[in-house]
Design a protein around this motif. Structure first.
Motif, mmCIF file in Angstrom:
data_model
loop_
_atom_site.group_PDB
_atom_site.id
_atom_site.type_symbol
_atom_site.label_atom_id
_atom_site.label_comp_id
_atom_site.label_asym_id
_atom_site.label_seq_id
_atom_site.Cartn_x
_atom_site.Cartn_y
_atom_site.Cartn_z
ATOM 1 N N UNK A 43 0.844 -1.201 0.000
ATOM 2 C CA UNK A 43 0.000 0.000 0.000
ATOM 3 C C UNK A 43 0.877 1.248 0.000
ATOM 4 N N UNK A 44 0.373 2.347 -0.576
ATOM 5 C CA UNK A 44 1.233 3.505 -0.845
ATOM 6 C C UNK A 44 0.724 4.803 -0.233
ATOM 7 N N UNK A 83 3.735 3.169 8.133
ATOM 8 C CA UNK A 83 4.740 2.310 7.515
ATOM 9 C C UNK A 83 4.558 2.030 6.045
ATOM 10 N N UNK A 84 3.587 2.688 5.393
ATOM 11 C CA UNK A 84 3.359 2.404 3.979
ATOM 12 C C UNK A 84 4.533 2.849 3.103
ATOM 13 N N UNK A 85 5.267 3.864 3.558
ATOM 14 C CA UNK A 85 6.476 4.254 2.830
ATOM 15 C C UNK A 85 7.489 3.116 2.845
ATOM 16 N N UNK A 86 7.560 2.418 3.973
ATOM 17 C CA UNK A 86 8.435 1.249 4.062
ATOM 18 C C UNK A 86 7.939 0.092 3.207
ATOM 19 N N UNK A 142 -4.848 4.082 -1.272
ATOM 20 C CA UNK A 142 -6.034 4.279 -0.427
ATOM 21 C C UNK A 142 -6.357 3.136 0.524
ATOM 22 N N UNK A 143 -5.347 2.499 1.113
ATOM 23 C CA UNK A 143 -5.675 1.462 2.098
ATOM 24 C C UNK A 143 -6.328 2.078 3.326
ATOM 25 N N UNK A 149 1.506 -10.357 1.326
ATOM 26 C CA UNK A 149 1.733 -8.962 1.679
ATOM 27 C C UNK A 149 2.242 -8.897 3.102
ATOM 28 N N UNK A 150 2.868 -7.782 3.451
ATOM 29 C CA UNK A 150 3.364 -7.615 4.812
ATOM 30 C C UNK A 150 2.995 -6.239 5.339
ATOM 31 N N UNK A 151 3.001 -6.150 6.664
ATOM 32 C CA UNK A 151 2.808 -4.867 7.334
ATOM 33 C C UNK A 151 3.937 -4.686 8.345
ATOM 34 N N UNK A 152 4.730 -3.620 8.192
ATOM 35 C CA UNK A 152 5.703 -3.291 9.228
ATOM 36 C C UNK A 152 4.923 -3.016 10.503
#
Length: 403
Positions: free
Chosen positions: A89-90, A115-118, A148-149, A174-177
């Protein structure tokens, strides 16, 4: 700040291959560039342009303008095989950043606080590595840069525009920091890992009057209090205690003066749960309770209830694949955190409804560096060492799935 974690493992960077460690400075540069230029959902025009520019320089095929600002990069192996999608996601959040760092947000009131930048930097690093090692896997990798998450949700329109087709995607990861976990940990489990999200707004219409003469009124404040208390019984008395659920009233507005009984009140809230079978239940039960109490008080109401995201449910085989990869990347056993369910919502859920997949958490907090503020906090930041760990996780998943 977060004061306690699961036991923190020693981070063993030797598990990250040298070519990925060599990407670390580029990953950090990408992440910081993105962090300085945050954009809200479906407004990520500069972000999308930056991603497209980097993909073009790498020589990777991509499509832009999907669901307004989404991008899909496609990397094909010379060998036929399965199709695996990787989602990142962005978008950013409407938060004013309070970090005093050289890469702080340059857009007032907007910040990458989740964390979407990561995530985007990790996806770019994954694309770069896969492109230069196309003979190490079979089939096709589609990297989905999703807008748009945070809201109103970009996964569903991307699916509608065919990102899981041509070629058809067999599975997705997918992953989430995750600043709830320390650096060097992976949170992964099969089944529900994040909750469904449903929302509601309720307008109450009573009868106003003098604070000294309540018998002449229908007090919307008292009405609100009765409804708020009653709504809590949905979880405590209607839902099986074994099943997790939450009903939260996040906003309440009523009244204009201390000696005036309010004629109107407004409240809004959210519902969370894991079991897909509960879809449709809460909206119906909330309306039954509101209607009953309003009838008893002689008041009227308007209820708007909507479903935002379904629960995030990992398919067992894909969760096992990610778990097996994590065993190779992080220190075990403390590096694997299976008890990682939380009531947060994520529109990765829509992708997982279409194809089997796994969404997992990658620990990113470092208390010693002061990098442990929670998500959506104006001082949120993470240990950037996690970026190369994220690339390593994705690459190993590709190599195991597309073998």
């Amino acid at each position: 700040m977060i004061s306690s974690f699961p036991q923190s493992p020693s981070v063993n960077l030797s598990q990250i291959r040298l070519e990925i460690r060599a990407l670390q400075s580029r990953l950090v540069a990408w992440r910081r560039q993105l962090h300085q230029q945050p954009e809200l959902g479906f407004q990520e025009h500069k972000t999308a342009a930056f991603i497209a520019q980097e993909l073009q320089q790498m020589g990777i095929d991509y499509q832009t303008g999907i669901a307004k600002t989404g991008i899909v990069a496609t990397i094909k192996s010379p060998f036929p095989g399965p199709v695996l999608a990787i989602r990142a996601d962005i978008d950013a959040l409407p938060i004013q950043e309070e970090n005093e760092v050289t890469y702080r947000s340059q857009h007032d009131g907007i910040m990458h606080a989740c964390g979407h930048d990561g995530h985007t930097a990790i996806a770019l690093g994954t694309a770069y590595y896969l492109w230069h090692h196309r003979t190490n896997f079979k089939g096709t990798i589609k990297i989905l840069f999703q807008p748009a998450e945070e809201s109103p949700g970009g996964a569903k329109p991307m699916i509608a525009e065919g990102v899981l087709k041509n070629p058809d995607v067999d599975a997705i990861i997918g992953l989430h920091l995750w600043n709830v976990l320390p650096l060097g940990t992976v949170g992964v489990r099969s089944g529900a890992i994040m909750a469904a999200v449903e929302c509601f707004e309720l307008n109450l219409f009573g009868k106003g009057g003098h604070g000294a003469m309540p018998h002449q009124t229908v007090d919307s404040v008292v009405l609100s209090a009765q409804i708020i208390n009653a709504l809590q019984t949905i979880v405590s008395r209607n839902i099986n205690p074994i099943d997790s659920a939450v009903v939260t009233i996040g906003k309440l507005q009523a009244g204009t003066a201390l000696n005036v009984i309010a004629d109107k009140a407004f409240m809004s809230g959210t519902v969370r749960y894991f079991k897909p079978e509960l879809e449709g239940y809460f909206g119906k039960r909330i309306e039954e309770i509101v209607a009953g109490i309003c009838q008893g008080y002689g008041a009227k109401y308007e209820l708007d209830y909507w479903h935002l995201y379904p629960p995030v449910i990992n398919e067992e085989k894909m969760a096992n694949l990610v778990h097996s990869v994590a065993l190779d990347v992080v220190e075990t056993p403390v590096g694997i955190v299976p008890n990682c369910q939380n009531m947060g919502g994520e529109d990765m859920s829509f992708f997982l409804q279409e194809v089997p997949g796994c969404y997992f958490f990658l620990g990113s907090a470092n208390v010693d560096k002061g990098l442990a503020y929670p998500h959506h906090h104006p001082r949120f930041d993470f240990d950037e060492t996690v970026l190369s760990m994220g690339v390593e996780m994705f690459i190993r998943c590709v190599e195991k799935f597309c073998c």
